[in-house]
Design a protein around this motif. Sequence first.
Motif, PDB file in Angstrom:
ATOM      1  N   TRP A 162      45.514  32.234  40.341  1.00 26.78           N
ATOM      2  CA  TRP A 162      45.225  32.987  39.122  1.00 26.78           C
ATOM      3  C   TRP A 162      45.459  34.482  39.299  1.00 26.78           C
ATOM      4  CZ3 TRP A 162      44.276  33.735  34.153  1.00 26.78           C
ATOM      5  CH2 TRP A 162      43.473  34.814  33.751  1.00 26.78           C
ATOM      6  N   TRP A 163      44.915  35.036  40.381  1.00 29.30           N
ATOM      7  CA  TRP A 163      44.950  36.494  40.507  1.00 29.30           C
ATOM      8  C   TRP A 163      46.370  37.005  40.676  1.00 29.30           C
ATOM      9  CZ3 TRP A 163      40.999  38.797  38.669  1.00 29.30           C
ATOM     10  CH2 TRP A 163      39.729  38.239  38.778  1.00 29.30           C
ATOM     11  N   ALA A 164      47.173  36.295  41.480  1.00 25.40           N
ATOM     12  CA  ALA A 164      48.564  36.728  41.678  1.00 25.40           C
ATOM     13  C   ALA A 164      49.304  36.687  40.343  1.00 25.40           C
ATOM     14  CB  ALA A 164      49.249  35.838  42.700  1.00 25.40           C
ATOM     15  N   GLY A 165      49.048  35.631  39.578  1.00 24.07           N
ATOM     16  CA  GLY A 165      49.705  35.497  38.287  1.00 24.07           C
ATOM     17  C   GLY A 165      49.275  36.585  37.321  1.00 24.07           C
ATOM     18  N   LEU A 166      47.987  36.898  37.356  1.00 25.52           N
ATOM     19  CA  LEU A 166      47.472  37.925  36.447  1.00 25.52           C
ATOM     20  C   LEU A 166      48.081  39.291  36.781  1.00 25.52           C
ATOM     21  CD1 LEU A 166      45.513  38.690  34.148  1.00 25.52           C
ATOM     22  CD2 LEU A 166      43.747  39.032  35.890  1.00 25.52           C
ATOM     23  N   LEU A 167      48.160  39.594  38.083  1.00 22.06           N
ATOM     24  CA  LEU A 167      48.725  40.881  38.487  1.00 22.06           C
ATOM     25  C   LEU A 167      50.197  40.972  38.100  1.00 22.06           C
ATOM     26  CD1 LEU A 167      47.146  41.552  41.996  1.00 22.06           C
ATOM     27  CD2 LEU A 167      46.510  42.486  39.786  1.00 22.06           C
ATOM     28  N   ALA A 168      50.930  39.872  38.332  1.00 23.32           N
ATOM     29  CA  ALA A 168      52.350  39.880  37.989  1.00 23.32           C
ATOM     30  C   ALA A 168      52.525  40.086  36.482  1.00 23.32           C
ATOM     31  CB  ALA A 168      52.990  38.565  38.418  1.00 23.32           C
TER      32      ALA A 168
ATOM     33  N   ALA B 161      50.417  41.522  34.476  1.00 23.92           N
ATOM     34  CA  ALA B 161      50.022  42.887  34.123  1.00 23.92           C
ATOM     35  C   ALA B 161      51.194  43.833  34.324  1.00 23.92           C
ATOM     36  CB  ALA B 161      48.831  43.330  34.968  1.00 23.92           C
ATOM     37  N   HIS B 162      51.919  43.647  35.426  1.00 17.38           N
ATOM     38  CA  HIS B 162      53.075  44.517  35.666  1.00 17.38           C
ATOM     39  C   HIS B 162      54.180  44.219  34.658  1.00 17.38           C
ATOM     40  CE1 HIS B 162      51.312  46.398  39.061  1.00 17.38           C
ATOM     41  NE2 HIS B 162      51.157  45.266  39.729  1.00 17.38           N
ATOM     42  N   ALA B 163      54.382  42.939  34.356  1.00 16.47           N
ATOM     43  CA  ALA B 163      55.446  42.582  33.408  1.00 16.47           C
ATOM     44  C   ALA B 163      55.176  43.182  32.031  1.00 16.47           C
ATOM     45  CB  ALA B 163      55.559  41.067  33.304  1.00 16.47           C
ATOM     46  N   LEU B 164      53.912  43.302  31.688  1.00 15.17           N
ATOM     47  CA  LEU B 164      53.574  43.857  30.376  1.00 15.17           C
ATOM     48  C   LEU B 164      53.252  45.348  30.460  1.00 15.17           C
ATOM     49  CD1 LEU B 164      51.339  41.049  28.787  1.00 15.17           C
ATOM     50  CD2 LEU B 164      53.773  41.489  28.437  1.00 15.17           C
ATOM     51  N   ASN B 165      53.359  45.909  31.668  1.00 17.90           N
ATOM     52  CA  ASN B 165      53.098  47.332  31.853  1.00 17.90           C
ATOM     53  C   ASN B 165      51.623  47.662  31.564  1.00 17.90           C
ATOM     54  OD1 ASN B 165      54.000  49.829  32.624  1.00 17.90           O
ATOM     55  ND2 ASN B 165      54.515  50.477  30.544  1.00 17.90           N
ATOM     56  N   LEU B 166      50.721  46.704  31.822  1.00 16.63           N
ATOM     57  CA  LEU B 166      49.309  46.918  31.477  1.00 16.63           C
ATOM     58  C   LEU B 166      48.408  46.846  32.719  1.00 16.63           C
ATOM     59  CD1 LEU B 166      49.157  44.798  28.186  1.00 16.63           C
ATOM     60  CD2 LEU B 166      49.299  47.285  28.399  1.00 16.63           C
ATOM     61  N   ALA B 167      48.971  47.202  33.871  1.00 17.15           N
ATOM     62  CA  ALA B 167      48.157  47.156  35.091  1.00 17.15           C
ATOM     63  C   ALA B 167      47.030  48.191  35.043  1.00 17.15           C
ATOM     64  CB  ALA B 167      49.033  47.385  36.318  1.00 17.15           C
TER      65      ALA B 167
ATOM     66  N   THR C  99      31.391  40.327  38.172  1.00 17.43           N
ATOM     67  CA  THR C  99      32.496  39.375  38.069  1.00 17.43           C
ATOM     68  C   THR C  99      33.129  39.242  39.455  1.00 17.43           C
ATOM     69  OG1 THR C  99      32.888  40.323  35.900  1.00 17.43           O
ATOM     70  CG2 THR C  99      34.559  38.819  36.729  1.00 17.43           C
ATOM     71  N   PRO C 100      33.278  38.005  39.950  1.00 16.88           N
ATOM     72  CA  PRO C 100      33.805  37.862  41.308  1.00 16.88           C
ATOM     73  C   PRO C 100      35.300  38.165  41.394  1.00 16.88           C
ATOM     74  CG  PRO C 100      33.243  35.716  40.362  1.00 16.88           C
ATOM     75  CD  PRO C 100      32.885  36.729  39.344  1.00 16.88           C
ATOM     76  N   VAL C 101      35.629  39.416  41.589  1.00 11.70           N
ATOM     77  CA  VAL C 101      37.017  39.820  41.779  1.00 11.70           C
ATOM     78  C   VAL C 101      37.161  40.130  43.264  1.00 11.70           C
ATOM     79  CG1 VAL C 101      38.835  41.393  41.057  1.00 11.70           C
ATOM     80  CG2 VAL C 101      36.919  40.917  39.516  1.00 11.70           C
ATOM     81  N   SER C 102      38.171  39.561  43.885  1.00 11.62           N
ATOM     82  CA  SER C 102      38.270  39.744  45.344  1.00 11.62           C
ATOM     83  C   SER C 102      38.660  41.182  45.670  1.00 11.62           C
ATOM     84  CB  SER C 102      39.294  38.773  45.927  1.00 11.62           C
ATOM     85  OG  SER C 102      40.590  39.276  45.678  1.00 11.62           O
ATOM     86  N   ALA C 103      38.245  41.616  46.848  1.00 16.67           N
ATOM     87  CA  ALA C 103      38.528  42.985  47.288  1.00 16.67           C
ATOM     88  C   ALA C 103      40.037  43.227  47.340  1.00 16.67           C
ATOM     89  CB  ALA C 103      37.892  43.228  48.655  1.00 16.67           C
ATOM     90  N   ASP C 104      40.803  42.183  47.707  1.00 19.38           N
ATOM     91  CA  ASP C 104      42.254  42.346  47.781  1.00 19.38           C
ATOM     92  C   ASP C 104      42.843  42.722  46.433  1.00 19.38           C
ATOM     93  OD1 ASP C 104      42.014  41.624  50.344  1.00 19.38           O
ATOM     94  OD2 ASP C 104      42.817  39.577  50.114  1.00 19.38           O
ATOM     95  N   VAL C 105      42.353  42.044  45.397  1.00 23.08           N
ATOM     96  CA  VAL C 105      42.873  42.314  44.061  1.00 23.08           C
ATOM     97  C   VAL C 105      42.518  43.737  43.638  1.00 23.08           C
ATOM     98  CG1 VAL C 105      42.707  41.666  41.632  1.00 23.08           C
ATOM     99  CG2 VAL C 105      42.771  39.898  43.398  1.00 23.08           C
ATOM    100  N   LEU C 106      41.270  44.124  43.907  1.00 22.24           N
ATOM    101  CA  LEU C 106      40.844  45.462  43.534  1.00 22.24           C
ATOM    102  C   LEU C 106      41.664  46.508  44.289  1.00 22.24           C
ATOM    103  CD1 LEU C 106      36.968  44.919  43.394  1.00 22.24           C
ATOM    104  CD2 LEU C 106      38.511  45.262  41.470  1.00 22.24           C
ATOM    105  N   THR C 107      41.928  46.235  45.554  1.00 21.48           N
ATOM    106  CA  THR C 107      42.708  47.182  46.353  1.00 21.48           C
ATOM    107  C   THR C 107      44.146  47.249  45.839  1.00 21.48           C
ATOM    108  OG1 THR C 107      41.353  46.598  48.239  1.00 21.48           O
ATOM    109  CG2 THR C 107      43.389  47.798  48.694  1.00 21.48           C
ATOM    110  N   GLU C 108      44.691  46.082  45.578  1.00 19.20           N
ATOM    111  CA  GLU C 108      46.070  46.019  45.072  1.00 19.20           C
ATOM    112  C   GLU C 108      46.238  46.876  43.820  1.00 19.20           C
ATOM    113  OE1 GLU C 108      48.813  43.733  45.800  1.00 19.20           O
ATOM    114  OE2 GLU C 108      49.993  44.406  44.061  1.00 19.20           O
ATOM    115  N   LEU C 109      45.214  46.855  42.971  1.00 17.99           N
ATOM    116  CA  LEU C 109      45.290  47.623  41.735  1.00 17.99           C
ATOM    117  C   LEU C 109      44.796  49.056  41.911  1.00 17.99           C
ATOM    118  CD1 LEU C 109      44.131  44.962  39.164  1.00 17.99           C
ATOM    119  CD2 LEU C 109      46.261  46.232  39.050  1.00 17.99           C
TER     120      LEU C 109
ATOM    121  N   LYS D 299      58.257  43.580  40.836  1.00 22.44           N
ATOM    122  CA  LYS D 299      59.610  43.527  41.389  1.00 22.44           C
ATOM    123  C   LYS D 299      60.436  42.399  40.796  1.00 22.44           C
ATOM    124  CE  LYS D 299      58.107  41.240  45.704  1.00 22.44           C
ATOM    125  NZ  LYS D 299      56.652  41.223  45.439  1.00 22.44           N
ATOM    126  N   ASP D 300      59.761  41.291  40.413  1.00 23.79           N
ATOM    127  CA  ASP D 300      60.522  40.178  39.852  1.00 23.79           C
ATOM    128  C   ASP D 300      60.959  40.450  38.423  1.00 23.79           C
ATOM    129  OD1 ASP D 300      60.097  38.915  42.178  1.00 23.79           O
ATOM    130  OD2 ASP D 300      58.267  37.903  41.494  1.00 23.79           O
TER     131      ASP D 300
END
Lengths: 392, 300
Positions: A248-254, A256-262, A278-288, A306-307
């Motif tokens: 889910w998280w990888a898809g959501l981030l991708a 967000a970038h595709a829609l320019n809404l990160a 809300t259980p958001v992993s530290a990796d996701v928070l860091t990535e953003l 990038k895709d």
Amino acid sequence: MRCPLLLTVLREPARMTRLDLAAWDRLLPQAHAAGLLARLAVLADGLGLTADLPAPVKPHLTAARTLAERQHRAVLWEAHKLDAALASLGVPVLLLKGAAYVLGDLPPARGRLFSDIDILVPKAALGAVEAQLMLNGWHATNHSDYDQRYYREWMHELPPMTHLRRGSHLDVHHNLLPETARLQTRPDRVIAASTPLAGHRCLRLPCLEDLVLHSATHLFHEGEWGHGLRDLADLDALLRLGMQRPSWWAGLLARAHALNLAHPLALALRYAHRLLATPVSADVLTELGCNAGRQPLADAVVRGHKDEPPHAPSPPRRPLPWPVFSTRLPWLWRDALFLRGFSAAHADCALPGTALATFLLYVRAHALRMPLRLLLPHLLYKAVQGKATTGP
Amino acid sequence: MRLGDLTPAEARSRLREGLALATGPFVFRIQSRLPQVAVNLHRLYPDFPLAGGPFADFHVRVDRVPGPRRWFKPQAQFWLEAVTPFKPLPADQAYAMLEWGMNWCIAGHAHHYLMLHAAVLERAGRALILPGDPGAGKSTLTAALMLDGWRLLSDEITLIDRDDGRLHGLARPVSLKNASIEVIRAHAPAAVFGDVARDTHKGTVSHLKPTPDSVARTGEPAQPAWIVFPRWKRDAPARLTPHPKAAAFLHLASHAFNYSLLGALGFTLTARLMDAVSCWDFEYGHLPEALTVFRELAGA
């Protein structure tokens, strides 16, 4: 932020049974002001707690639940009428926000109150949709030439419409963000990823990722923060549903970038995590870039995914004219602003400086919507009209 | 403890902090610094209990609008928490504004009841529901019936229990308008009124103190027995004629505060109410004659 009570029970509904009457005396008005009283009722029902709550509290929850049920019936009927009115056009009509949650039977629908229905249609179909709606009883409420121009040239929606007989409100969007906003997105991709709604001819639902992104975008672009916590609770419920899906998280981030809404997503995840646990992993928070003191968020947004490169017509992000809203400022400052925004629903929750912060957030919302050369004349016009705080 | 157990000065100082008044099923915590509000509450609500606990259903406030208007044509405002449902009114209408505000709180929030726009009174366990268009003489008749020994449940909002269909009382003061104020004063010279507010959007308004019996028995729900549509007509003889039930149903549903909001439950409760009552039109010209008709109705 001090809404200790309301936040506490939103995070941990089971705590409701341990509150005394003095606590309920504060919690009910807080929840009511935030538009979350019916949500509390549904949370209590879901956990089987309602029978154990103090007798004077139960009628308030029953009343709130009754109101929410009524609004859900009204939304279902309204969607039915919209579908009937627009089906002949053969264009996709996406339900957004509250109506999407109810028709899609998604978790945020439970106990949710709302005042209008939002739909998204392709910009090319806007004229036909408006005409068809008018033939079926919806009419525009803002009659002044100025307001008509404000919406039609600058905004991402038609002037709000009201049904002549039912009095229901409808916002017809052709974009998720105003035409003049400094952040631009791709509504065509949202429409392309939507799915038809069973039992309807033209109504469709955005995919779950897009519902999250739209809710986040709406929350962090609006100037009215009275419903900020309610919208954050929606996001919390959508995210908890999404995270049951694989990757889910990888898809959501991708997405967000595709829609320019990160950027709005980063803000939403930071505050949902912080206020509602809300259980958001530290990796996701860091990535953003949600964790750093000073963060590279702006770069993340411009870089895109990038895709899927940022869409062709996307103009470069216009820098905000006010340094106080810069995304490069430390979180300390932005937290000070946004946490006060979330605390604006009720005086009990208000932190020192909330009035100033809500004013700044109101200015921020406008600064995000339109460049200064449009905004200053607009605010001046609205001030002269005496509608500065109530108008669009 | 009842409000009347406080001296006027004590009532005034308690109102500054917030005074919790129990009116039937609802506790209002009322805050005001306005002497007019304290005086009228103390005069009209002496028999109402003060709620001792920490909980109130509605936290309301009536005060002057701050700013320069304090000195030039002062205005009053009503708050439910931070919400102001009305535009400010001239300060001398502050007490009437509180009463309207309290009605608004109930009508806009208490959806655990079906709420009809009608007066209710009770005699010997049976309740009389008086819907009525403005100007039909509903409030005048309600006041006169209460002063004749009927127990007042409400002059404005009929609260119907969703579980058993019984009616719940508020026993709050009866709002009288224009000529009906003098009619009731002449009819019952001992009746206690609040201050008269002139030039309100409803004309001249004054509130009539509920009878102690009505207040003491707010906790007793009543079984609906009659629905009577009153109509005052100069010098008309008092006369009850049957009113078709289907028409009564439609009238109640379309004038209710939350009939459609309750959905199927609203229909079910209204239908059950219609099964339990007889429906009448009532034309009258003189109160004493009208009261006789209702005594006979209750005795029958």
